[in-house]
Motif scaffolding. Structure first.
Motif, PDB file in Angstrom:
ATOM      1  N   LEU A  56     -52.565  59.955  15.877  1.00  0.00           N
ATOM      2  CA  LEU A  56     -51.340  59.219  15.548  1.00  0.00           C
ATOM      3  C   LEU A  56     -50.384  60.071  14.722  1.00  0.00           C
ATOM      4  O   LEU A  56     -49.162  60.034  14.931  1.00  0.00           O
ATOM      5  CB  LEU A  56     -51.695  57.929  14.806  1.00  0.00           C
ATOM      6  CG  LEU A  56     -52.470  56.887  15.628  1.00  0.00           C
ATOM      7  CD1 LEU A  56     -52.931  55.741  14.737  1.00  0.00           C
ATOM      8  CD2 LEU A  56     -51.623  56.359  16.789  1.00  0.00           C
ATOM      9  N   VAL A  57     -50.921  60.848  13.775  1.00  0.00           N
ATOM     10  CA  VAL A  57     -50.068  61.727  12.972  1.00  0.00           C
ATOM     11  C   VAL A  57     -49.488  62.830  13.857  1.00  0.00           C
ATOM     12  O   VAL A  57     -48.329  63.237  13.674  1.00  0.00           O
ATOM     13  CB  VAL A  57     -50.847  62.309  11.776  1.00  0.00           C
ATOM     14  CG1 VAL A  57     -50.022  63.378  11.057  1.00  0.00           C
ATOM     15  CG2 VAL A  57     -51.216  61.193  10.803  1.00  0.00           C
ATOM     16  N   ASP A  58     -50.274  63.305  14.844  1.00  0.00           N
ATOM     17  CA  ASP A  58     -49.738  64.267  15.820  1.00  0.00           C
ATOM     18  C   ASP A  58     -48.464  63.716  16.456  1.00  0.00           C
ATOM     19  O   ASP A  58     -47.457  64.414  16.580  1.00  0.00           O
ATOM     20  CB  ASP A  58     -50.757  64.527  16.937  1.00  0.00           C
ATOM     21  CG  ASP A  58     -51.851  65.505  16.530  1.00  0.00           C
ATOM     22  OD1 ASP A  58     -51.651  66.219  15.528  1.00  0.00           O
ATOM     23  OD2 ASP A  58     -52.891  65.537  17.204  1.00  0.00           O
ATOM     24  N   GLY A  59     -48.536  62.441  16.860  1.00  0.00           N
ATOM     25  CA  GLY A  59     -47.384  61.816  17.501  1.00  0.00           C
ATOM     26  C   GLY A  59     -46.199  61.709  16.562  1.00  0.00           C
ATOM     27  O   GLY A  59     -45.045  61.919  16.965  1.00  0.00           O
ATOM     28  N   MET A  60     -46.470  61.385  15.301  1.00  0.00           N
ATOM     29  CA  MET A  60     -45.396  61.263  14.321  1.00  0.00           C
ATOM     30  C   MET A  60     -44.737  62.617  14.069  1.00  0.00           C
ATOM     31  O   MET A  60     -43.500  62.722  14.037  1.00  0.00           O
ATOM     32  CB  MET A  60     -45.941  60.688  13.012  1.00  0.00           C
ATOM     33  CG  MET A  60     -44.874  60.444  11.964  1.00  0.00           C
ATOM     34  SD  MET A  60     -45.535  59.781  10.400  1.00  0.00           S
ATOM     35  CE  MET A  60     -46.182  61.301   9.661  1.00  0.00           C
TER      36      MET A  60
ATOM     37  N   ALA B 262     -44.550  52.295  12.208  1.00  0.00           N
ATOM     38  CA  ALA B 262     -44.678  52.255  13.670  1.00  0.00           C
ATOM     39  C   ALA B 262     -45.639  53.308  14.199  1.00  0.00           C
ATOM     40  O   ALA B 262     -46.414  53.046  15.123  1.00  0.00           O
ATOM     41  CB  ALA B 262     -43.302  52.429  14.312  1.00  0.00           C
ATOM     42  N   HIS B 263     -45.600  54.512  13.609  1.00  0.00           N
ATOM     43  CA  HIS B 263     -46.391  55.621  14.146  1.00  0.00           C
ATOM     44  C   HIS B 263     -47.850  55.596  13.718  1.00  0.00           C
ATOM     45  O   HIS B 263     -48.723  56.013  14.488  1.00  0.00           O
ATOM     46  CB  HIS B 263     -45.770  56.954  13.722  1.00  0.00           C
ATOM     47  CG  HIS B 263     -44.569  57.348  14.514  1.00  0.00           C
ATOM     48  ND1 HIS B 263     -44.645  57.885  15.782  1.00  0.00           N
ATOM     49  CD2 HIS B 263     -43.242  57.260  14.223  1.00  0.00           C
ATOM     50  CE1 HIS B 263     -43.430  58.136  16.241  1.00  0.00           C
ATOM     51  NE2 HIS B 263     -42.558  57.759  15.314  1.00  0.00           N
ATOM     52  N   VAL B 264     -48.134  55.135  12.496  1.00  0.00           N
ATOM     53  CA  VAL B 264     -49.498  55.249  11.966  1.00  0.00           C
ATOM     54  C   VAL B 264     -50.054  53.923  11.444  1.00  0.00           C
ATOM     55  O   VAL B 264     -51.137  53.491  11.856  1.00  0.00           O
ATOM     56  CB  VAL B 264     -49.555  56.306  10.836  1.00  0.00           C
ATOM     57  CG1 VAL B 264     -50.979  56.417  10.283  1.00  0.00           C
ATOM     58  CG2 VAL B 264     -49.065  57.659  11.322  1.00  0.00           C
TER      59      VAL B 264
ATOM     60  N   ALA C 277     -39.273  59.763  10.578  1.00  0.00           N
ATOM     61  CA  ALA C 277     -40.140  58.953  11.430  1.00  0.00           C
ATOM     62  C   ALA C 277     -40.625  57.756  10.635  1.00  0.00           C
ATOM     63  O   ALA C 277     -40.787  57.829   9.417  1.00  0.00           O
ATOM     64  CB  ALA C 277     -41.332  59.781  11.908  1.00  0.00           C
ATOM     65  N   ASP C 278     -40.856  56.662  11.333  1.00  0.00           N
ATOM     66  CA  ASP C 278     -41.311  55.440  10.674  1.00  0.00           C
ATOM     67  C   ASP C 278     -42.835  55.437  10.606  1.00  0.00           C
ATOM     68  O   ASP C 278     -43.511  55.323  11.634  1.00  0.00           O
ATOM     69  CB  ASP C 278     -40.801  54.212  11.448  1.00  0.00           C
ATOM     70  CG  ASP C 278     -41.263  52.903  10.826  1.00  0.00           C
ATOM     71  OD1 ASP C 278     -41.738  52.917   9.668  1.00  0.00           O
ATOM     72  OD2 ASP C 278     -41.142  51.860  11.500  1.00  0.00           O
ATOM     73  N   LEU C 279     -43.361  55.554   9.403  1.00  0.00           N
ATOM     74  CA  LEU C 279     -44.812  55.572   9.216  1.00  0.00           C
ATOM     75  C   LEU C 279     -45.457  54.263   9.658  1.00  0.00           C
ATOM     76  O   LEU C 279     -46.589  54.254  10.139  1.00  0.00           O
ATOM     77  CB  LEU C 279     -45.141  55.836   7.741  1.00  0.00           C
ATOM     78  CG  LEU C 279     -46.611  56.081   7.420  1.00  0.00           C
ATOM     79  CD1 LEU C 279     -47.007  57.500   7.815  1.00  0.00           C
ATOM     80  CD2 LEU C 279     -46.898  55.860   5.938  1.00  0.00           C
TER      81      LEU C 279
ATOM     82  N   ALA D  81     -42.599  63.648  16.964  1.00  0.00           N
ATOM     83  CA  ALA D  81     -41.337  62.898  17.036  1.00  0.00           C
ATOM     84  C   ALA D  81     -40.298  63.495  16.112  1.00  0.00           C
ATOM     85  O   ALA D  81     -39.094  63.393  16.348  1.00  0.00           O
ATOM     86  CB  ALA D  81     -41.574  61.427  16.681  1.00  0.00           C
TER      87      ALA D  81
END
Length: 310
Positions: A33-37, A48-50, A44-46, A40
């Motif tokens: 999930l942090v990879d995705g954040m 939504a992402h994590v 980034a919105d923590l 992006a």
């Protein structure tokens, strides 16, 4: 007694040993999930992402609920924590949807057993109907799904927000990541999850409480947030102390109603903080603190979004 009977049926799924077995998988999910954040890019919105997807994935894995249905049950779960955010009709409709959904999953587990909590509950019910009624099983499963993610979804951004804005917060943990376990306990004490005093307790007889006579039948509202700042229990209770050694906080409740998922929540909160410290040590707010917005009309208090940079 009824509560204890139901609690005993699911407690084994949340033991410290069982939860530790989930830590490696949870850590892999957190890194994904942090990879995705990070991919992006900031801001980034923590949330939504994590903060939202991680607890959902963990509780889905434990219960045996398809994570692909998260948008549906995450919406319906609001009925369990709503005070004024939903109308009475919406609350009932969401609960009907949630419990109907769980009924379908339980029936599927009866046809196709798996290594998950839904299967174990269905087998316990079918082996001895006196242990668990059908309605109890469905409502217990729905309650575990909702409570198993809503609270942690809320506390992850709450904790990160406090650490990023506290003088001895994120920088201290970055310098001493070994403090994460004690930091989680201190944040559980320091950061109130509940937005209200919760449910009323009614006196069974006349009793003096704090110099006030409470008569039999009268209600008392108990504030856990206040208890967690009790100066007779905690040294400097209004100070965030990430090294606090003695910390008998009530963040997970107490006694017969101590949170059955406390070990699971602890593990998830530790893993998220450890992962963020490792992967995004320069984490910081991406907007002025005054621009952050908070949820309303719910039993839990939390941020609607947490824009961050690194």
């Amino acid at each position: 007694p009824e509560h204890t009977r139901l609690r005993r049926l699911v407690a084994k799924a949340f033991t410290a040993r069982r939860v530790e077995q989930l830590r490696t998988r949870t850590r892999a999910t957190a890194h994904e999930l942090v990879d995705g954040m990070l991919a992006a890019g900031p801001p980034a919105d923590l949330v939504a992402h994590v903060a939202t997807p991680l607890p959902i994935r963990v509780i889905c894995d434990l219960l045996g609920v398809p994570v692909t249905d998260q948008d549906k049950f995450h919406t319906w779960s609001e009925a369990i924590v709503s005070t004024t955010s939903l109308s009475g009709e919406q609350v009932q409709r969401y609960l009907d949807n949630l419990f109907g959904y769980m009924t379908g999953l339980i029936e599927q587990r009866r046809r196709e057993p798996a290594d998950d909590l839904l299967t174990a509950m269905a087998q316990a019910r079918d082996a001895d109907a006196d242990r668990l009624t059908e309605d109890e099983m469905v409502q217990l499963a729905g309650g575990l799904l909702a409570a198993g993610h809503e609270t942690t979804v809320t506390q992850i951004p709450n904790f990160v927000y406090v650490l990023l804005t506290a003088e001895q917060g994120w920088a201290r943990l970055r310098a001493e990541p070994g403090l994460v376990p004690s930091a989680v306990e201190e944040l559980m004490r320091y950061v109130p999850l509940g937005a209200t005093a919760g449910f009323a307790r009614y006196a069974l007889e006349d009793v003096e409480l704090g110099g006030v006579l409470v008569r039999a039948g009268e209600p008392v509202l108990v504030s856990i947030a206040s208890a967690n700042r009790d100066e007779t229990v905690f040294t400097d209770p209004d100070t965030l102390d990430l090294t606090r050694a003695v910390n008998p906080h009530l963040g997970f409740g107490h006694g017969a109603h101590h949170c059955v998922g406390a070990q699971l929540a602890r593990m998830e909160l530790q893993v998220v903080l450890e992962t963020l410290l490792e992967r995004a040590p320069g984490l910081r707010l991406a907007v002025p603190e005054s621009e952050l917005t908070w949820k309303s009309g719910l039993l839990v208090r939390g941020l609607t979004a947490l824009p961050v940079s690194w």
